[in-house]
Design a protein around this motif. Sequence first.
Motif, PDB file in Angstrom:
ATOM      1  N   GLU A  72      18.528 -43.181 -48.582  1.00 47.57           N
ATOM      2  CA  GLU A  72      19.429 -42.102 -48.143  1.00 47.57           C
ATOM      3  C   GLU A  72      19.410 -41.950 -46.617  1.00 47.57           C
ATOM      4  O   GLU A  72      20.455 -41.882 -45.980  1.00 47.57           O
ATOM      5  N   ASP A 110      17.320 -34.879 -57.970  1.00 49.39           N
ATOM      6  CA  ASP A 110      17.173 -35.994 -57.019  1.00 49.39           C
ATOM      7  C   ASP A 110      18.470 -36.518 -56.426  1.00 49.39           C
ATOM      8  O   ASP A 110      18.511 -37.657 -55.954  1.00 49.39           O
ATOM      9  N   TYR A 111      19.548 -35.736 -56.450  1.00 50.00           N
ATOM     10  CA  TYR A 111      20.744 -36.187 -55.734  1.00 50.00           C
ATOM     11  C   TYR A 111      20.435 -36.272 -54.243  1.00 50.00           C
ATOM     12  O   TYR A 111      19.584 -35.550 -53.729  1.00 50.00           O
ATOM     13  N   ASP A 112      21.178 -37.140 -53.553  1.00 48.75           N
ATOM     14  CA  ASP A 112      20.993 -37.288 -52.107  1.00 48.75           C
ATOM     15  C   ASP A 112      21.487 -36.034 -51.396  1.00 48.75           C
ATOM     16  O   ASP A 112      22.588 -35.555 -51.685  1.00 48.75           O
ATOM     17  N   TRP A 113      20.686 -35.553 -50.434  1.00 49.81           N
ATOM     18  CA  TRP A 113      21.188 -34.441 -49.618  1.00 49.81           C
ATOM     19  C   TRP A 113      22.334 -34.946 -48.743  1.00 49.81           C
ATOM     20  O   TRP A 113      23.355 -34.276 -48.593  1.00 49.81           O
ATOM     21  N   TYR A 114      22.182 -36.135 -48.170  1.00 47.84           N
ATOM     22  CA  TYR A 114      23.289 -36.728 -47.413  1.00 47.84           C
ATOM     23  C   TYR A 114      24.216 -37.400 -48.420  1.00 47.84           C
ATOM     24  O   TYR A 114      23.906 -38.480 -48.948  1.00 47.84           O
ATOM     25  N   ALA A 115      25.340 -36.761 -48.689  1.00 48.59           N
ATOM     26  CA  ALA A 115      26.212 -37.235 -49.761  1.00 48.59           C
ATOM     27  C   ALA A 115      27.450 -37.950 -49.216  1.00 48.59           C
ATOM     28  O   ALA A 115      28.504 -37.937 -49.823  1.00 48.59           O
ATOM     29  N   GLY A 116      27.288 -38.608 -48.049  1.00 43.88           N
ATOM     30  CA  GLY A 116      28.395 -39.419 -47.535  1.00 43.88           C
ATOM     31  C   GLY A 116      28.433 -40.797 -48.159  1.00 43.88           C
ATOM     32  O   GLY A 116      29.280 -41.622 -47.841  1.00 43.88           O
TER      33      GLY A 116
END
Lengths: 248, 257
Positions: free
Chosen positions: A37, A241-247
């Motif tokens: 990430e 656990d999703y990415d905080w940076y979701a680009g």
Amino acid sequence: MIRRRTLIASGGAGLLLSGCDRVIAQPQVRDIIFKGEDMHRALQRALMNRDALAPEFTPDQRSPYFRTNGTRDPGTAEYNALRAGRFADWRLQVDGLVARPLTLSLTDLGQFPQRAQITRHDCVEGWSAIGKWQGPKLGDVLKQAGVRDAARFVVFTCADLYGGAPYYESVDMVDAFHPQTILAWAMNDRFLDVGHGAPCRLRVERHLGYKHAKYLMRVTAVDSLAGIGKGQGGYWEDNVDYDWYAGI
Amino acid sequence: MDASPITKPASGPVTIRRHALATRVWHWINALAIFILIGSGLGISNAHPRLYWGRYGANFDPAWATLPRFPAWVTIPQNYNLAISRRWHLFFALVLAFGLLGYMIASLANRHFQRDLRLRAKDLSPVHLAADVRAHLQFKFHDEAHPGAYNPLQKLSYAGVVFVALPLVILTGLAMSPGMDAAWPWLLELFGGRQSARSIHFITMAAITAFVVVHLVLVILAGWRRELWSMISGRWRVAAIERGVPDDADARAEAVR
């Protein structure tokens, strides 16, 4: 003979696949895999201008039907009361590391310069829908509140509850001041409906859908995400656990 | 066994250098990456198993394909977990992309591409291709006179994977990223929208999977021990080699006996 080998090979592949589950259970391996990430964020930020715009579309390129996802109706007593009053009593709190905390009504949001944009909403699951959004830029609201230099993140707290706690999300200052980051109160030239986050939701167009917090109640400038929720910067980041940076 | 009189006598068994270090290192890193990317990608597919053409596409839009639910034994992780599938996928996407970039630079520098993968006009002539298909059907994969050289079908499939399928799967992957769409909007123009890119990504994955299956079957048929060892050590033992054959594939085959 070949059949047996194929069988052994596919059995081996199955073992390797389940091996991945055992391997990522090791904290050291997990840390390395989860570093992906940060690498993507660093690469993307290096490859794009701070204000690089997400693609915008023409009215005829919009989805004929824009599906809803996540919470479709917060359904809490407080929300139901606001909804019954057509959100006349709804107020958005802007606080945290700001010189002048604000309490904004829908009318107040309408007083800011407005931005309208037809953009694509990409769900983490894989689907996309194109729609038109309108509202003030978050950056203008933060400027009016006198956001302090110490602020590094902006946290959005919502009216919908997950496991008893409000849904929340956060972005850094690059995305907070991005020209397409708006507090949208209109969708496809109508007031936002309940399924899409009435009365106001975040649009942060260079990110996946789960960052676009609906049912906004509070916008808070902070210097750290630690101590908020479980510290990962959002409900899904904290819990699955999703990415905080979701680009990505 | 009709020895033509002009044929020079062959020397005894020799070991030739077949794969450069860069090729071997990349092969194994890439094999691991492809394996994990396919498994985790099938896990991601299960989150929304419908494919569309165009810029948008969701449940109420017409899908050109509805995919089956991929069972636990082919997905990473085994039990559905979109977040963890994505973590695996996006980490190994970097391994795939930068690995391919490094391999391409190394293979231009050590002339692997120019020497081994360059398709010559005669490779593509129908007569040659038909002969090569016949040879494959007879399980003859190596030209005994040029044991280090790839046959035309091999060149075509390797070049197809290295120069078409892998770049395509990487670029369509990038086109699905909302951040990259802001950085490189031409990605969307190139593929006709994000959902088209997603469809092409899946189709390319299927083509790569087909390549891997055929590749593994041919390795087994060609003698998996020897083939496997050559991709580990770089060395390859051949029965005989003719000397002085004017072919650059042989010219570099240093007989080390």
